[in-house]
Design an enzyme around this catalytic site. Structure first.
Site, mmCIF file in Angstrom:
data_model
loop_
_atom_site.group_PDB
_atom_site.id
_atom_site.type_symbol
_atom_site.label_atom_id
_atom_site.label_comp_id
_atom_site.label_asym_id
_atom_site.label_seq_id
_atom_site.Cartn_x
_atom_site.Cartn_y
_atom_site.Cartn_z
ATOM 1 N N GLY A 296 -9.910 1.568 0.536
ATOM 2 C CA GLY A 296 -8.897 2.191 0.005
ATOM 3 C C GLY A 296 -8.737 1.030 -1.595
ATOM 4 N N LYS A 297 -7.949 0.442 -1.786
ATOM 5 C CA LYS A 297 -7.681 -0.349 -2.352
ATOM 6 C C LYS A 297 -8.104 -2.349 -1.915
ATOM 7 C CE LYS A 297 -5.648 -2.427 -6.394
ATOM 8 N NZ LYS A 297 -6.204 -1.577 -7.315
ATOM 9 N N GLN B 49 4.239 -4.733 -1.530
ATOM 10 C CA GLN B 49 3.931 -4.400 0.433
ATOM 11 C C GLN B 49 5.520 -5.047 0.157
ATOM 12 O OE1 GLN B 49 0.538 -7.024 1.709
ATOM 13 N NE2 GLN B 49 -0.575 -5.544 2.030
ATOM 14 N N GLN C 264 -0.745 -8.771 -3.896
ATOM 15 C CA GLN C 264 -0.725 -7.434 -2.780
ATOM 16 C C GLN C 264 1.223 -7.833 -2.780
ATOM 17 O OE1 GLN C 264 -3.589 -6.109 -0.746
ATOM 18 N NE2 GLN C 264 -3.516 -4.267 -0.376
ATOM 19 N N ARG D 1 0.893 -9.664 8.577
ATOM 20 C CA ARG D 1 2.227 -9.857 8.903
ATOM 21 C C ARG D 1 3.121 -8.790 9.110
ATOM 22 N NH1 ARG D 1 4.336 -13.696 6.515
ATOM 23 N NH2 ARG D 1 3.179 -14.338 5.278
ATOM 24 N N THR E 180 2.036 -5.774 7.706
ATOM 25 C CA THR E 180 1.030 -6.082 6.016
ATOM 26 C C THR E 180 -0.167 -6.534 7.263
ATOM 27 O OG1 THR E 180 0.995 -8.040 5.948
ATOM 28 C CG2 THR E 180 2.795 -6.084 4.061
ATOM 29 N N CYS E 181 -1.526 -6.955 6.996
ATOM 30 C CA CYS E 181 -2.506 -6.898 7.050
ATOM 31 C C CYS E 181 -2.349 -8.741 7.875
ATOM 32 C CB CYS E 181 -3.763 -7.444 6.997
ATOM 33 S SG CYS E 181 -3.908 -8.123 5.643
ATOM 34 N N GLY F 299 -15.254 2.217 4.702
ATOM 35 C CA GLY F 299 -13.638 1.707 3.724
ATOM 36 C C GLY F 299 -13.110 2.414 2.561
#
Length: 440
Positions: free
Chosen positions: A191-192, A120, A116, A52, A49-50, A189
């Protein structure tokens, strides 16, 4: 077999290292396949993820397993072994299991309770299932972690309110720029995370929200949803020059905006221009900081906002930990009972084979006495009898723990003359069968 976790996270690893270790998207099946080729790695899940990149694996021995995971990460990312030793966290068995449960619950997120992360974790788990990388142990472990994460979100208030990287980015924008009333916001961007940021910004009396994305249709969809304006990426320059706050998360593997691109657009500008890059890998050139009137923040700069959020929610953590303790105990019980599987399988096969022999002898002796329907009824009745006879001893054996369980398992083995498959051989066979099913 041991559960081992190698991780690089926001806790101890700067973004310039984390971005090099990102392993997500279409390349994930390849990463998993190559990871399974490492010595003694039997199962694997990669959570990237952003904040980790964590590798969960089932290995035979911890020293070799640790070398395999570190060697894999070194080979895939080019990060020096010395860098990995400095920043990587290695956790084994109970510590690795407890860590995954905390991650799924949002306790290890930059923003405490971030919602989130659970999706993930589920996505990483499903990718590993689809490729056959998650086997018997990680399948159960990740299902248990997802269950724990869901319980935490439904039974506590940890996810109440705005708790996400996007909400922290908006909070940082407010602190960096000041009053956002009348400000022009540009989202790079669609996205979510950009969608979450746009919805949160909607209540601040902005002048406008503009959305730029490589795919114009996606930008138009988000702009319409938040009452903003979509712009084509090729027409970005005029809007960029007038923007007050730019929040960037495009998912690109490179810088989408460099200092040399921006410098000609802001000559003579005096009011501040705030850039917040929540992408990993970073999408904004760090040299933007050298330009006058420009303030650049990356995801690691959200820490002060995250700390405030954590202090406000500290009282909820004890409730979360109580739920995780229950779910961890459930998984430990499953692990303990998994060790019994070869013995219970052998016991059922032993009793089942005796039933088959006696049925053949019985029907052979009374071949003319039973119709096919009557034979089926006798077979059904004897199978039910076997199941009832075996139910209580196997249930009691699973209920036991430690030496008591081992002692009673040994007694059953001796009394019934069981030939029990070695646990590791049983495990490897199950893994092979699972991968064969996936490949077919």
């Amino acid at each position: 077999m041991h559960v081992l976790m190698l991780g690089l996270s926001h806790v101890a690893t700067p973004v310039e290292v984390r971005e090099r270790a990102a392993m997500s998207g279409s390349g994930l099946p390849g990463y998993l396949a190559r990871l399974l080729n490492e010595p003694q790695v039997h199962e694997a899940v990669i959570l990237s993820t952003c904040n980790r990149t964590e590798i969960y694996a089932v290995v035979e021995t911890l020293p070799v397993g640790r070398q395999s995971l570190a060697g894999f990460l070194h080979g895939e990312t080019g990060l020096a072994m010395a860098t990995l030793e400095e920043h990587c966290e290695f956790l084994a068995d109970n510590e690795a299991i407890a860590h995954l449960f905390r991650v799924a619950a949002g306790l290890e997120s930059l923003v405490l309770g971030e919602g989130q992360i659970l999706s993930q974790v589920k996505d990483a788990y499903h990718k590993a299932l689809e490729t056959g990388a998650a086997g018997v142990i990680l399948d159960r472990l990740f299902r248990s972690a997802v269950t724990a994460g869901k319980r935490v979100r439904t039974e506590t208030d940890i996810a109440r309110g705005a708790v996400s990287v996007s909400s922290a980015a908006v909070e940082l924008a407010r602190h960096a720029f000041g009053d956002l009333t009348g400000a022009s916001i540009l989202l790079l961007g669609a996205g979510k995370m950009s969608e979450l940021a746009a919805k949160l910004l909607g209540g601040y009396g902005l002048k406008e929200i503009a959305v730029a994305n490589r795919t114009t249709d996606t930008a138009e969809q988000l702009a319409k949803a938040v009452g903003g304006r979509a712009i084509a990426w090729i027409d970005l320059a005029p809007t960029l020059a007038q923007a007050d706050v730019i929040i960037c998360c495009t998912g690109a593997p490179h810088y989408v905006l460099k200092a040399a691109d921006l410098e000609p657009l802001i000559g003579g500008r005096t009011r501040p221009m705030v850039f917040i890059d929540i992408s990993v890998p970073r999408n904004l050139d760090p040299d933007l900081r050298t330009l006058p009137s420009v303030q650049l923040y990356d995801i690691d700069d959200l820490q002060s906002v995250a700390d405030r959020n954590r202090s406000e929610r500290a009282g909820i953590v004890d409730e979360v930990l109580a739920i995780l303790a229950e779910e961890t105990a459930e998984f430990e019980t499953w692990t303990q009972n998994f060790r019994l599987t070869p013995m219970i399988t052998s016991l059922r096969e032993r009793i089942g084979s005796l039933r088959e022999v006696e049925l053949q002898r019985f029907f052979g002796k009374h071949a003319e006495a039973f119709s096919p329907e009557q034979r089926a009824m006798v077979e059904e009745m004897t199978q039910a009898l076997v199941n009832k006879i075996l139910h209580h001893p196997t249930a009691e054996l699973k209920r036991m723990s430690g030496p008591d369980q081992q002692r009673h398992a040994s007694a059953l083995k001796a009394l019934f003359g069981l030939k029990v498959e070695n646990l590791n051989d049983h495990y490897r066979r199950k893994i092979t069968e699972r991968r064969r099913r996936v490949s077919n």
